[in-house]
Design an enzyme around this catalytic site. Structure first.
Site, mmCIF file in Angstrom:
data_model
loop_
_atom_site.group_PDB
_atom_site.id
_atom_site.type_symbol
_atom_site.label_atom_id
_atom_site.label_comp_id
_atom_site.label_asym_id
_atom_site.label_seq_id
_atom_site.Cartn_x
_atom_site.Cartn_y
_atom_site.Cartn_z
ATOM 1 N N GLU A 121 97.118 98.202 2.458
ATOM 2 C CA GLU A 121 98.231 97.882 1.571
ATOM 3 C C GLU A 121 98.999 99.179 1.304
ATOM 4 O O GLU A 121 98.424 100.257 1.229
ATOM 5 C CB GLU A 121 97.712 97.253 0.268
ATOM 6 C CG GLU A 121 97.207 95.848 0.515
ATOM 7 C CD GLU A 121 96.598 95.198 -0.719
ATOM 8 O OE1 GLU A 121 97.040 95.481 -1.836
ATOM 9 O OE2 GLU A 121 95.664 94.392 -0.542
ATOM 10 N N THR A 127 88.956 85.516 1.793
ATOM 11 C CA THR A 127 87.509 85.275 1.771
ATOM 12 C C THR A 127 86.950 86.034 0.567
ATOM 13 O O THR A 127 86.281 87.056 0.719
ATOM 14 C CB THR A 127 86.831 85.760 3.067
ATOM 15 O OG1 THR A 127 87.228 87.114 3.313
ATOM 16 C CG2 THR A 127 87.220 84.901 4.247
ATOM 17 N N CYS A 148 89.362 94.262 -0.998
ATOM 18 C CA CYS A 148 88.615 94.338 0.266
ATOM 19 C C CYS A 148 87.296 95.109 0.173
ATOM 20 O O CYS A 148 86.232 94.524 0.331
ATOM 21 C CB CYS A 148 89.497 94.958 1.336
ATOM 22 S SG CYS A 148 91.033 94.052 1.556
ATOM 23 N N GLU A 162 91.775 92.566 11.233
ATOM 24 C CA GLU A 162 92.966 93.291 10.784
ATOM 25 C C GLU A 162 92.529 94.537 10.027
ATOM 26 O O GLU A 162 91.624 94.463 9.216
ATOM 27 C CB GLU A 162 93.756 92.350 9.857
ATOM 28 C CG GLU A 162 95.006 92.929 9.314
ATOM 29 C CD GLU A 162 95.928 93.384 10.411
ATOM 30 O OE1 GLU A 162 96.334 92.541 11.223
ATOM 31 O OE2 GLU A 162 96.236 94.587 10.473
ATOM 32 N N LYS A 206 95.787 100.964 -6.091
ATOM 33 C CA LYS A 206 96.221 102.184 -5.400
ATOM 34 C C LYS A 206 97.737 102.232 -5.456
ATOM 35 O O LYS A 206 98.375 101.211 -5.757
ATOM 36 C CB LYS A 206 95.718 102.213 -3.968
ATOM 37 C CG LYS A 206 96.314 101.152 -3.057
ATOM 38 C CD LYS A 206 95.664 101.261 -1.700
ATOM 39 C CE LYS A 206 96.601 101.097 -0.568
ATOM 40 N NZ LYS A 206 95.985 101.228 0.728
ATOM 41 N N ARG A 244 93.751 93.433 -7.998
ATOM 42 C CA ARG A 244 92.418 92.866 -7.793
ATOM 43 C C ARG A 244 91.372 93.978 -7.852
ATOM 44 O O ARG A 244 91.509 95.003 -7.184
ATOM 45 C CB ARG A 244 92.349 92.154 -6.430
ATOM 46 C CG ARG A 244 93.113 90.842 -6.404
ATOM 47 C CD ARG A 244 93.093 90.244 -5.015
ATOM 48 N NE ARG A 244 93.753 91.103 -4.045
ATOM 49 C CZ ARG A 244 93.705 90.915 -2.726
ATOM 50 N NH1 ARG A 244 93.009 89.931 -2.220
ATOM 51 N NH2 ARG A 244 94.351 91.734 -1.907
ATOM 52 N N ALA A 283 88.063 112.389 -4.322
ATOM 53 C CA ALA A 283 87.188 111.981 -5.422
ATOM 54 C C ALA A 283 88.032 111.488 -6.585
ATOM 55 O O ALA A 283 89.160 111.920 -6.775
ATOM 56 C CB ALA A 283 86.338 113.161 -5.856
ATOM 57 N N GLY A 284 87.479 110.582 -7.347
ATOM 58 C CA GLY A 284 88.216 110.060 -8.499
ATOM 59 C C GLY A 284 87.495 108.866 -9.089
ATOM 60 O O GLY A 284 86.260 108.809 -9.072
ATOM 61 N N LYS A 319 85.053 95.015 11.749
ATOM 62 C CA LYS A 319 85.816 95.034 10.497
ATOM 63 C C LYS A 319 84.943 95.410 9.302
ATOM 64 O O LYS A 319 85.279 96.310 8.524
ATOM 65 C CB LYS A 319 86.470 93.671 10.279
ATOM 66 C CG LYS A 319 87.168 93.515 8.953
ATOM 67 C CD LYS A 319 88.271 94.547 8.805
ATOM 68 C CE LYS A 319 88.755 94.629 7.379
ATOM 69 N NZ LYS A 319 90.023 94.013 7.174
HETATM 70 C C1 UGA Z 1 91.221 98.713 3.126
HETATM 71 C C2 UGA Z 1 91.032 99.436 4.469
HETATM 72 O O1 UGA Z 1 91.438 100.797 4.318
HETATM 73 C C3 UGA Z 1 91.885 98.760 5.543
HETATM 74 O O2 UGA Z 1 91.661 99.384 6.789
HETATM 75 C C4 UGA Z 1 91.484 97.283 5.614
HETATM 76 O O3 UGA Z 1 92.278 96.599 6.571
HETATM 77 C C5 UGA Z 1 91.698 96.645 4.259
HETATM 78 O O4 UGA Z 1 90.904 97.326 3.274
HETATM 79 C C6 UGA Z 1 91.258 95.218 4.343
HETATM 80 O O5 UGA Z 1 90.072 94.966 4.546
HETATM 81 O O6 UGA Z 1 92.121 94.321 4.327
HETATM 82 P P1 UGA Z 1 93.143 98.739 1.272
HETATM 83 O O7 UGA Z 1 92.269 97.803 0.494
HETATM 84 O O8 UGA Z 1 94.596 98.451 1.406
HETATM 85 O O9 UGA Z 1 92.581 98.866 2.771
HETATM 86 O O10 UGA Z 1 93.018 100.151 0.567
HETATM 87 P P2 UGA Z 1 92.448 101.599 0.938
HETATM 88 O O11 UGA Z 1 93.559 102.475 1.308
HETATM 89 O O12 UGA Z 1 91.290 101.504 1.855
HETATM 90 O O13 UGA Z 1 91.930 102.035 -0.506
HETATM 91 C C7 UGA Z 1 90.873 101.305 -1.133
HETATM 92 C C8 UGA Z 1 90.518 101.941 -2.442
HETATM 93 O O14 UGA Z 1 89.857 103.184 -2.237
HETATM 94 C C9 UGA Z 1 91.691 102.246 -3.372
HETATM 95 O O15 UGA Z 1 91.360 101.862 -4.689
HETATM 96 C C10 UGA Z 1 91.857 103.745 -3.257
HETATM 97 O O16 UGA Z 1 92.419 104.310 -4.411
HETATM 98 C C11 UGA Z 1 90.417 104.181 -3.054
HETATM 99 N N1 UGA Z 1 90.278 105.493 -2.379
HETATM 100 C C12 UGA Z 1 90.758 105.668 -1.123
HETATM 101 C C13 UGA Z 1 89.628 106.517 -3.016
HETATM 102 O O17 UGA Z 1 89.165 106.375 -4.167
HETATM 103 N N2 UGA Z 1 89.485 107.726 -2.373
HETATM 104 C C14 UGA Z 1 89.951 107.929 -1.127
HETATM 105 O O18 UGA Z 1 89.775 109.042 -0.586
HETATM 106 C C15 UGA Z 1 90.610 106.876 -0.484
#
Ligand code: UGA
Length: 462
Positions: free
Chosen positions: A156, A86, A264, A152, A327, A334, A256-257, A208
């Site tokens: 990743e 989506t 997503c 869900e 990540k 994406r 932070a970063g 979600k």
């Molecule tokens: C995210 C959600 O965490 C999942 O629970 C959800 O199912 C998924 O989206 C989805 O909607 O399908 P994901 O996109 O795999 O999962 O990645 P995240 O681990 O959430 O990280 C997202 C982004 O935030 C990355 O670019 C990561 O580097 C960044 N991030 C994460 C930070 O900059 N700081 C943090 O402390 C944590």
């Protein structure tokens, strides 16, 4: 049970393999014939730890097969999981629901017996009820499917673990028989005592987007603190550790970063805000615009720091970007902050070389204008500036002395607060980590940062 999983992207491929692992007979369906051929051969079409093994096991067991046909899915299964994308609608913040709509209508039209359609894709609240009506009108008389929503939450990089052992299950249902079917599908997971929330369709959809909005807000919160820290020479990593000790706050997602990216969080908060406006509650979700803007500012901050290193002129400067994936442990580019910044550096005239342990092929496809290197040593050789933007273990554990011997100038922007600044500084590096004071070797009296704490600069001179 006989289950189809429609859409075999980052979510569906893992869900299909996971369902087979839990003992079901599964047919994965996707319109991409190449992807289906890979999956049918038991190979993961993208980088996801553990997925290759799970697929190979499922295919070998005979419980997991694949097809490009919705008709096959309708004939094969009694439960159909919808896992198609989506994405953000071109030219607006709304979610593009055309794939979900097409799958539900197409599948319903082919059904030959009653079935349960279970939505897993992330959708704006209200979509499930509309899809239930769409399915009913597309189906032949007597075989109208029931519809449930089962969002869900997999991440990743941890998708296999999150699928086989989720931290919670949410069943959005309209009737008791749909709940009973879902309980049977997830019997193994439920037997382990996994918390389960049975609710209406709307609440399930909202759980979600609320979860992803909270996560994005948490990241932008700490990145806002990083901006403040940069203004006064404070250290956001210590701040995060200290506030994170409070169990009500928690340390997770306070890194932070350069901010969030991926398929997503960004598009979900935009679609949620857009939906809020449609529902007349726009003000309640207006803060998400600020969350998004804060996230964008972090990308710009890295570009500004890189430019400051060269007195504002990046033209012809050799910059190596460590990381392309959004990540670590993923090849997903994406809306990747890393690639966004790499492109920005290129646009400012820098000669950019990108390294990533898994995402180079995907990155090259969407950003062919950048240079790429497969080997870390080759990537950093002769660089005038390193910019770390994805915190792969390979970078966190790299030997800073060795890297210092390869680069032209030992200066790094740590866009993920991933490096041990003490170690790197001792190896001769000037480390500019986001939200922290510049950390320079004592003999380097001119750290390039414009917002360095006066105290730290004095220390450096001393
Ligand atoms: C995210 C959600 O965490 C999942 O629970 C959800 O199912 C998924 O989206 C989805 O909607 O399908 P994901 O996109 O795999 O999962 O990645 P995240 O681990 O959430 O990280 C997202 C982004 O935030 C990355 O670019 C990561 O580097 C960044 N991030 C994460 C930070 O900059 N700081 C943090 O402390 C944590």
């Amino acid at each position: 049970m006989k289950i189809s999983v429609i859409g075999t992207g980052y979510l569906g491929a893992v869900h299909a393999a996971g369902m087979a692992e839990l003992g079901h007979e599964v047919l994965g369906v996707d319109s991409d014939a190449h992807k289906i051929a890979e999956l049918a051969a038991g190979r993961a079409p993208f980088h996801e730890p553990g997925l290759g093994e799970l697929l190979a096991r499922g295919v070998a067991s005979g419980r997991l097969s694949f097809s490009t046909s919705l008709e096959d899915a309708a004939a094969f299964a009694d439960v159909h999981f919808v896992c198609v994308g989506t994405p953000q609608e071109p030219g607006s913040d709304r979610a593009d629901l055309r794939f979900v709509d097409a799958v539900v209508a197409g599948l319903a039209a082919h059904l030959v017996r009653p079935a349960l359609i279970v939505g897993k894709s992330t959708v704006p609240v209200g979509t499930a009820r509309r899809l239930a009506a769409l399915a009913a009108s597309a189906a032949r008389p007597g075989v109208a499917p029931a519809l449930a929503w089962n969002p869900e939450f997999l991440r990743e990089g941890f998708a296999v673990e999150d699928t086989l052992a989720p931290d919670r299950l949410v069943f959005g249902v309209d009737d008791a028989s749909s709940e009973a079917v879902l309980r049977e599908v997830y019997a193994t997971v439920l037997d382990r005592g996994t918390p389960t929330h049975v609710t209406d369709l709307e609440t399930a959809e909202l759980v979600k987007v609320a979860a992803n909005s909270f996560l994005a807000t948490k990241i932008s919160f700490i990145n806002s603190m990083a901006e403040v820290c940069e203004a006064v020479g404070a250290d956001v990593t210590v701040l995060a550790d200290a506030i994170g000790e409070d169990a009500r706050i928690g340390r997770k997602f306070l890194n932070a970063g350069v901010g969030f990216g991926g398929g997503c969080l960004g598009k979900d908060i935009r679609a949620f805000r857009a939906r809020g406006h449609e529902l007349g509650v726009g003000q309640a979700l207006e803060f998400l615009a600020e969350v998004d803007a804060t996230n964008d500012r972090r990308r710009q901050r890295v570009l500004d720091l890189a430019a400051a290193r060269f007195d504002g002129d990046l033209v012809g400067r050799r910059v190596t970007v460590l990381g392309a994936a959004f990540k670590p442990d993923s090849d997903d580019v994406r809306d990747s902050p890393a690639l966004h910044v790499a492109r920005g550096l290129h646009d400012l005239g820098a000669v950019v070389t990108v390294h990533d342990p898994a995402a180079v092929d995907n990155a090259r496809r969407v950003a062919p204008q950048l240079g790429y290197a497969d080997d870390l040593g080759d990537a950093v050789a002769g660089a005038e500036l390193l910019v770390l933007l994805t915190e792969w273990r390979q970078y966190r554990e790299a030997d800073p002395r060795l890297l210092a011997s390869l680069v032209e100038d030992a200066v790094v922007v740590d866009g993920r607060n991933a490096l041990d600044t003490t170690l790197w500084t001792a190896a001769g590096w000037t480390v500019h980590a986001l939200g922290r004071p510049v950390s320079a070797p004592v003999w380097n009296v001119t750290p390039f940062v414009e917002t360095a704490s006066p105290v730290r600069q004095e220390e450096a001179v001393a």
